[in-house]
Enzyme design. Sequence first.
Site, PDB file in Angstrom:
ATOM      1  N   ASP A 284      28.375  51.484  47.717  1.00 34.59           N
ATOM      2  CA  ASP A 284      29.113  52.752  47.070  1.00 34.59           C
ATOM      3  C   ASP A 284      28.470  54.038  47.727  1.00 34.59           C
ATOM      4  O   ASP A 284      28.725  55.029  47.639  1.00 34.59           O
ATOM      5  CB  ASP A 284      28.852  52.963  45.734  1.00 34.59           C
ATOM      6  CG  ASP A 284      27.339  52.307  45.162  1.00 34.59           C
ATOM      7  OD1 ASP A 284      27.153  51.188  45.334  1.00 34.59           O
ATOM      8  OD2 ASP A 284      26.834  53.164  44.444  1.00 34.59           O
TER       9      ASP A 284
ATOM     10  N   LYS B 167      29.536  47.852  42.565  1.00 33.97           N
ATOM     11  CA  LYS B 167      28.537  48.746  43.352  1.00 33.97           C
ATOM     12  C   LYS B 167      27.289  48.116  43.818  1.00 33.97           C
ATOM     13  O   LYS B 167      26.845  47.343  42.942  1.00 33.97           O
ATOM     14  CB  LYS B 167      28.303  50.099  42.564  1.00 33.97           C
ATOM     15  CG  LYS B 167      29.459  50.897  42.400  1.00 33.97           C
ATOM     16  CD  LYS B 167      29.082  52.184  41.677  1.00 33.97           C
ATOM     17  CE  LYS B 167      30.234  53.131  41.277  1.00 33.97           C
ATOM     18  NZ  LYS B 167      30.064  54.168  40.620  1.00 33.97           N
TER      19      LYS B 167
END
Length: 251
Positions: free
Chosen positions: A36, A55
């Site tokens: 991310d 993430k």
Amino acid sequence: MDRKISFIGVGPGDPDLLTIKALKKIESADVIFWADSLIPEKIINFSSVSSEKIKTSGLTLERITSIMIKRFNEGKIVIRLHDGDPCLYGAVKEQIDILNQENIETEVIPGVSAFQVAAAYHQAELTIPEITQTIILSRAGGRTGMPEKESLQNLARHKSSLCLYLSARHIKSSQKTLLEFYPPETKVIVGYRASWDDGWTEIIELKDMEKFTLEKELIRTTIYIISPAINAITNRSNLYSPSYKHLFRNK
Ligand SMILES: C[S@@+](CC[C@H](N)C(=O)[O-])C[C@H]1O[C@@H](n2cnc3c(N)ncnc32)[C@H](O)[C@@H]1O
């Protein structure tokens, strides 16, 4: 069915630089792991609303791979997104090794790397005959074990096109070393979050690289391309010359 976990290069940021293969995989995935800090949300938005998006920036290798294995064994389509091309500083091998040890098949889908988008934005050809025919992709020192034989000094000796990833923090020593080999006026493409909405690229001279980096407060997501080929005055190539015959044009 031939089930695999796919490691997918999603390019430097601009969703339009995704390959069609990458896009299809993102659209059909049930579980998406994504780096991310280096991949814009816009790319994740291509995925199904019902997909699980994980993430990876705050997770360890063990945590990432254990969730991957669990979801895969539940019958889910699992993919892992990497910025740029996974073969460059992607830490993919350690993930693939763990999955393969669990008898899970893997595949890698290539993507456009940061140096390519930065060069393209300036219409730079990094391999101009008689100037340089070589591109070195590397990094300047850092925490991750740099073999001595690949010290910046050894790489710069070639005076080829040199692309430095992950190097903004080492710019002072890098500029000093590079100036031992390249002329101070050598052009450098600097790209910060190149192809992101807030990104930019600029051409500067090698002698200004440190000053520029400090002024712009560059620390992360910066690529440098140092090359005698950028803006070089060139002769035409043999390839399209009327006097040069080759396999595809023998008249
Ligand atoms: C962990 S490495 C991954 C490189 C990536 N696999 C690739 O092929 O571009 C991250 C580094 O790549 C470079 N980078 C990645 N995306 C970039 C972008 N959009 N603009 C400038 N540099 C970028 C920066 O040097 C950044 O620190």
